[in-house]
Design a protein around this motif. Sequence first.
Motif, PDB file in Angstrom:
ATOM      1  N   TYR A  45       0.846  -1.198   0.000  1.00 14.18           N
ATOM      2  CA  TYR A  45       0.000   0.000   0.000  1.00 14.18           C
ATOM      3  C   TYR A  45       0.880   1.247   0.000  1.00 14.18           C
ATOM      4  CZ  TYR A  45      -4.235   2.714   1.138  1.00 14.18           C
ATOM      5  OH  TYR A  45      -5.298   3.588   1.107  1.00 14.18           O
ATOM      6  N   PRO A  46       0.454   2.318  -0.664  1.00 14.08           N
ATOM      7  CA  PRO A  46       1.286   3.531  -0.704  1.00 14.08           C
ATOM      8  C   PRO A  46       1.571   4.094   0.687  1.00 14.08           C
ATOM      9  CG  PRO A  46      -0.477   3.651  -2.331  1.00 14.08           C
ATOM     10  CD  PRO A  46      -0.771   2.463  -1.476  1.00 14.08           C
ATOM     11  N   SER A  47       2.712   4.717   0.821  1.00 13.69           N
ATOM     12  CA  SER A  47       3.105   5.346   2.088  1.00 13.69           C
ATOM     13  C   SER A  47       2.453   6.711   2.253  1.00 13.69           C
ATOM     14  CB  SER A  47       4.622   5.526   2.140  1.00 13.69           C
ATOM     15  OG  SER A  47       5.282   4.343   1.796  1.00 13.69           O
ATOM     16  N   HIS A  48       2.286   7.400   1.136  1.00 12.82           N
ATOM     17  CA  HIS A  48       1.842   8.789   1.136  1.00 12.82           C
ATOM     18  C   HIS A  48       1.541   9.129  -0.317  1.00 12.82           C
ATOM     19  CE1 HIS A  48       1.680  12.553   3.484  1.00 12.82           C
ATOM     20  NE2 HIS A  48       2.062  13.183   2.385  1.00 12.82           N
ATOM     21  N   PRO A  49       0.622  10.023  -0.596  1.00 13.15           N
ATOM     22  CA  PRO A  49       0.349  10.333  -1.999  1.00 13.15           C
ATOM     23  C   PRO A  49       1.389  11.213  -2.671  1.00 13.15           C
ATOM     24  CG  PRO A  49      -1.118  11.559  -0.546  1.00 13.15           C
ATOM     25  CD  PRO A  49      -0.366  10.603   0.317  1.00 13.15           C
ATOM     26  N   LYS A  50       2.275  11.836  -1.873  1.00 12.02           N
ATOM     27  CA  LYS A  50       3.266  12.746  -2.432  1.00 12.02           C
ATOM     28  C   LYS A  50       4.679  12.365  -1.999  1.00 12.02           C
ATOM     29  CE  LYS A  50       0.500  15.723  -4.477  1.00 12.02           C
ATOM     30  NZ  LYS A  50       0.524  15.926  -5.933  1.00 12.02           N
ATOM     31  N   ILE A  51       5.630  12.499  -2.919  1.00  7.69           N
ATOM     32  CA  ILE A  51       7.043  12.447  -2.550  1.00  7.69           C
ATOM     33  C   ILE A  51       7.325  13.657  -1.670  1.00  7.69           C
ATOM     34  CG2 ILE A  51       9.394  12.523  -3.499  1.00  7.69           C
ATOM     35  CD1 ILE A  51       8.213  11.232  -6.055  1.00  7.69           C
ATOM     36  N   ALA A  52       8.287  13.550  -0.765  1.00  8.42           N
ATOM     37  CA  ALA A  52       8.543  14.583   0.244  1.00  8.42           C
ATOM     38  C   ALA A  52       8.251  16.002  -0.251  1.00  8.42           C
ATOM     39  CB  ALA A  52       9.988  14.496   0.715  1.00  8.42           C
ATOM     40  N   PRO A  53       7.204  16.653   0.259  1.00  4.56           N
ATOM     41  CA  PRO A  53       6.859  18.010  -0.184  1.00  4.56           C
ATOM     42  C   PRO A  53       7.888  19.040   0.302  1.00  4.56           C
ATOM     43  CG  PRO A  53       5.025  16.948   0.979  1.00  4.56           C
ATOM     44  CD  PRO A  53       6.252  16.137   1.243  1.00  4.56           C
ATOM     45  N   LYS A  54       7.807  20.212  -0.274  1.00  2.00           N
ATOM     46  CA  LYS A  54       8.628  21.308   0.214  1.00  2.00           C
ATOM     47  C   LYS A  54       8.052  21.819   1.538  1.00  2.00           C
ATOM     48  CE  LYS A  54      10.711  22.963  -4.060  1.00  2.00           C
ATOM     49  NZ  LYS A  54      11.003  24.129  -4.926  1.00  2.00           N
ATOM     50  N   HIS A  55       8.868  22.575   2.270  1.00  3.94           N
ATOM     51  CA  HIS A  55       8.420  23.118   3.550  1.00  3.94           C
ATOM     52  C   HIS A  55       7.122  23.914   3.384  1.00  3.94           C
ATOM     53  CE1 HIS A  55      12.037  21.782   5.493  1.00  3.94           C
ATOM     54  NE2 HIS A  55      12.790  22.452   4.660  1.00  3.94           N
ATOM     55  N   HIS A  56       6.255  23.765   4.355  1.00  7.01           N
ATOM     56  CA  HIS A  56       4.952  24.439   4.444  1.00  7.01           C
ATOM     57  C   HIS A  56       3.885  23.829   3.535  1.00  7.01           C
ATOM     58  CE1 HIS A  56       7.251  27.420   6.597  1.00  7.01           C
ATOM     59  NE2 HIS A  56       7.923  27.765   5.495  1.00  7.01           N
ATOM     60  N   GLN A  57       4.265  23.075   2.510  1.00  9.24           N
ATOM     61  CA  GLN A  57       3.263  22.546   1.584  1.00  9.24           C
ATOM     62  C   GLN A  57       2.240  21.606   2.232  1.00  9.24           C
ATOM     63  OE1 GLN A  57       5.218  20.944  -1.907  1.00  9.24           O
ATOM     64  NE2 GLN A  57       5.435  22.969  -2.843  1.00  9.24           N
TER      65      GLN A  57
END
Length: 523
Positions: free
Chosen positions: A442-454
């Motif tokens: 199962y996916p870990s998260h829908p996004k690869i590490a976002p930028k700060h504040h995102q």
Amino acid sequence: MAILRRALSWLLQTLSRFLLLVVQAGCWLSKAPPTPGPPRDPVLLIPASVLAEKIRRGELKSSIVVQSYISRIREVNPALNALVCDRFEEALGEARAVDDLVASKAEDEATLKEKYPLLGVPVSVKEAFALQGMPQSSGLISRQSLRSTTDAAVVSRLKAAGAIPLGVTNCSELCMWYESSNNVYGRSRNPYNTQHIVGGSSGGEGCILGAAGSVIGVGSDIGGSIRMPAFFNGIYGHKPTPGIVPNDGQFPNAHGTRVELLCTGPMCRYAVDLPLVLKVMAGKNTEKLSLDQDVSLRHLRFFSMENDGGCVFVSPMDKELVEAQRRVVQYLETSLGVTVQPISIHNMRYSFQIWSSVMSLDEDKAESFTDLMSDGKRMWPSWELVKWMFGLSKHTIPAIGLALTESLANMNPQGSAKMVQKAKNLKEELNTLLGNDGILIYPSHPKIAPKHHQPLAWPFNFAYTAIFNVLGLPVTQCPLGLSQAGLPLGVQIVSSQYNDHLTLAVAHHLEKSFGGWAPPKNV
């Protein structure tokens, strides 16, 4: 109801993105420091289990190992802000005592292994856990002068096993946000690109491990706080079966229904170290698991689900993460000769709503988030938001936002009851699906590490990890190499309760092909 949910989603996302614009407008002049390069000292590339073996045999001195890690932390921490308080002098003294014990030959290697499975190995600890002499603020200014006089249960067990703590690592305020930033220590930065987040709440822990400033660490997880930082920082993290590892000695701790959601577990750079560290953390509860049992991966049943089914509160999956998961499926089918069955579980799309509803159960038995922020005085979240806009609040905007929404949790008791029932149905469905020989990818998260504040723009993306806290299932987070932009990829490996050994075995198998942890590169 679908129209209402979409309208509510639009409103929440609009408000979140407005906050993101406000925060970024105040930070546009700040510049991220250069990303540290890969470690050059070969000692830093040895798994903890091998380090302990070499130390017990006298092939490598603990003092050399500890000094290597201290030097690495001093090299990378100014850019990353991961370790927030150190005990380097004490650690070196404890390492020299280990060297003296080994040199004395008072006990043979087999005895040392039985008594001290982690003899002389450095460990880092999330600041939310008590470590004697170290701060335990959990990012609250009102607790910044506090120093622990005892050790948390899990820290005590690691010490008794011979591990040597180097210090404590950063977390989000009160451990309830997936970017590790607070007004006591500031913001932690990703070792693969300092413009990106480290995750939370065990973000400093994931960061220092990913940067090769530690080899094993202590994290806690009530909605993904081990697995998200492990994912964003390219390391392994394991959320055990609930009740296996004690949560005693961390702040804030769980009460009421939340006791079943909160898990303490290991965070490691190498998959081979996860079972060993989990054994130490679990103590006698190890007997409830089968960590020494040989696992025949070819005889397991595998399932894969590439997204949550379309939750309106959560962002779509990044294409690179979907492709990485498909590579895992292909590798398992090729290397093991198994068939990985694609599945779609309808109720997974309600993951955020389910987690939120279950977290709100038995609130009378749990100190509210607002109370924890208040420091004994009445705090008005709306007034705190006004103060924050003028730079006068002691709290971060995610903490204020959570306090504001906390009072809304029970405004729709019928809706909450419906979600709690969905949680029960989903738990039964997954237990039936997995049995004692099933693995869900199962996916870990829908996004690869976002930028700060995102994360402010997508505050509910943690639902991909949080749902498994509600379901009480053990999960291992596995790194899968780096994206085109040089940021970590990863996936969650899930099994049924007390079958932690299955997820750990799959993680070890994937490490052989995908390489596991990849050292950060200069950006």
